[in-house]
Design a protein around this motif. Structure first.
Motif, mmCIF file in Angstrom:
data_model
loop_
_atom_site.group_PDB
_atom_site.id
_atom_site.type_symbol
_atom_site.label_atom_id
_atom_site.label_comp_id
_atom_site.label_asym_id
_atom_site.label_seq_id
_atom_site.Cartn_x
_atom_site.Cartn_y
_atom_site.Cartn_z
ATOM 1 N N ILE A 3 -13.171 99.758 -23.663
ATOM 2 C CA ILE A 3 -12.332 98.872 -22.562
ATOM 3 C C ILE A 3 -12.260 99.185 -21.347
ATOM 4 C CG2 ILE A 3 -9.787 98.365 -22.623
ATOM 5 C CD1 ILE A 3 -9.599 98.538 -25.381
ATOM 6 N N TYR A 25 -10.275 104.468 -28.544
ATOM 7 C CA TYR A 25 -10.897 103.441 -27.668
ATOM 8 C C TYR A 25 -11.393 104.177 -26.528
ATOM 9 C CZ TYR A 25 -8.800 99.561 -30.075
ATOM 10 O OH TYR A 25 -8.270 98.584 -30.904
ATOM 11 N N ALA A 47 -13.720 94.529 -24.307
ATOM 12 C CA ALA A 47 -12.506 93.954 -23.878
ATOM 13 C C ALA A 47 -12.200 94.407 -22.510
ATOM 14 C CB ALA A 47 -11.439 94.121 -24.915
ATOM 15 N N ILE A 49 -8.896 94.537 -19.945
ATOM 16 C CA ILE A 49 -7.350 94.588 -19.770
ATOM 17 C C ILE A 49 -7.025 94.257 -18.236
ATOM 18 C CG2 ILE A 49 -4.975 95.538 -19.808
ATOM 19 C CD1 ILE A 49 -6.071 97.179 -22.071
ATOM 20 N N LEU A 75 -7.862 90.343 -21.636
ATOM 21 C CA LEU A 75 -5.960 90.363 -21.866
ATOM 22 C C LEU A 75 -5.536 90.402 -20.540
ATOM 23 C CD1 LEU A 75 -3.406 90.366 -23.509
ATOM 24 C CD2 LEU A 75 -3.824 93.006 -23.743
ATOM 25 N N ILE A 111 -4.907 93.576 -28.519
ATOM 26 C CA ILE A 111 -6.312 93.884 -28.493
ATOM 27 C C ILE A 111 -7.267 93.874 -29.639
ATOM 28 C CG2 ILE A 111 -7.738 96.160 -27.967
ATOM 29 C CD1 ILE A 111 -7.084 94.646 -25.179
#
Length: 227
Positions: A3, A25, A47, A49, A75, A111
């Motif tokens: 992430i 993660y 992903a 954030i 996100l 997530i």
């Protein structure tokens, strides 16, 4: 899963990094929009954030630029509560939106949903139960058992065992283990890998009659059933 966290609040980013690490993660952290965009475009993350308010360039601009080349799940985090701001984020390409302050458990849940949605096709072809001999690992429930007994693992131990089970019968070097379970910049000359292996063995092998995780001298480790 890896992430990228783009967040300029130092205390918040440290808190999120620690929590996400404990959840299993690997996390890269950047504190401004310029560096965040560079890492999002050039890096390989499952992903992102992304904070909406960032120094350099704001999160909306980062997102718009990212969407020109990549579709990494994003996100967005923001202190803005207006509907217009949330709509702007979603229209720019955000996959989800979370308003500060938020509960960490909700962040993790969101997530997980993003990752399942994005990797659903790939995950559907992958087993959710891994095992060897009387050892079983349930990836969905994050539960390990051996001979029917629960084996309590830390997040890193769970990742380590997952790697061994997916590659059972293969010799894994310390460097490869470090890259897969920690991150690419991990210094494999330290004793962290050996310490993690020792702790994993104490839980999954020592209490039982048969050893499954073996050392291959000068090469690394292998998970296999031996007579």
């Amino acid at each position: 899963m890896k992430i990228l966290l783009i967040e300029d609040e130092i205390k918040l980013s440290a808190y999120l990094c620690k929590g996400l690490g404990e959840a299993g993660y690997n996390v890269d952290v950047v504190h401004n929009g310029v560096d965040g965009l560079h890492m999002a475009v050039e890096g390989s993350h499952d992903a992102v954030i992304l904070d909406a308010m960032l120094p350099g360039i704001d999160g909306f601009t980062v997102l718009a630029a990212l969407r020109k080349t990549k579709q990494t799940p994003v996100l967005m985090l923001t202190a803005r509560v207006s509907v217009e701001d949330r709509v702007r984020g979603l229209q720019t390409g955000a996959d989800d939106y979370l308003v500060k302050p938020f509960a960490f458990s909700e962040l993790v849940a969101r997530i997980q949903v993003l990752l399942r949605r994005t990797h659903g096709a790939r995950d559907a072809s992958e087993p959710t139960l891994l095992g060897i001999a009387d050892l079983e690992l349930d990836l969905m429930r994050r539960k390990a058992t051996r001979a029917g007994q629960r084996v309590d693992l830390t997040a890193k131990e769970f990742l380590l065992l997952t790697l061994f089970l997916r590659r059972k019968g293969e010799v894994l070097s310390r460097t490869e283990i470090a890259e897969q379970v920690w991150d690419m910049n991990f210094d494999s000359d330290t004793s962290v890998v050996e310490t993690a292996i020792r702790r994993l063995r104490s839980k999954m092998d020592s209490p039982f009659e048969k050893t499954l995780l073996h050392t291959v001298r000068g090469m690394g480790y292998i998970l296999e059933e031996r007579d």
